[in-house]
Design an enzyme around this catalytic site. Structure first.
Site: not given
Ligand code: TYD
Length: 132
Positions: A48-50, A95
């Site tokens: 839960k980050h890029a 993602r």
């Protein structure tokens, strides 16, 4: 989208199998950091980050998990369940990792050292960043 499934070359014989990953050879970046994730459970999501600049290769060494990849325009899901397939993720891809099998083992090769400043952990901020 800026990700790619790589079929990794396997050296196998009666003793077992071996895969070698080398910076800028069969990997499209220089490896500066390796980390791994283990003791996973199915009902917990990760990621839960890029990343603004980081490139990574994710290999599921044992077990399985699902990767959701999002470039701000579309979302794709990839199921990783074998150690001879690596998921290359380029810059600016959101993602999410989910549906882990119990005790899945993931190895992650990264193009740079850990730097929290380089993460985007808020989806709306990610959308703003890629559309600026
Ligand atoms: P986190 O970003 O939540 O993991 P995931 O990518 O699976 O969502 O990271 C968990 C913790 O580990 C968090 O406190 C940051 C720390 N961490 C490091 O110190 N170094 C690293 O290389 C990584 C990937 C995480």
């Amino acid at each position: 989208m800026n990700f790619n499934l790589l079929n990794l070359k396997v050296f196998g014989d009666s003793r077992g199998k071996l895969i070698s990953l080398e910076s800028n050879k069969n990997l499209p970046f220089e490896i500066k950091r390796v980390y791994y994730i283990f003791d996973t459970v199915p009902d917990q999501e990760r990621g839960k980050h890029a990343h603004r600049n980081l490139e990574q290769l994710i290999v599921v060494m044992d077990g399985a998990c699902e990767l959701v990849l999002d470039d701000g325009k579309k979302r794709e899901t990839v199921w990783l369940n074998r150690p001879d397939v690596g998921l290359y993720i380029g810059k600016n891809i959101w993602r999410e990792m989910r549906n882990f099998s119990y005790g899945c083992k993931l190895m992650v090769l990264s193009s740079d050292f850990y730097n929290e400043e380089e993460y985007i952990r808020d989806y709306n901020e990610f959308l703003k960043y890629i559309n600026h």
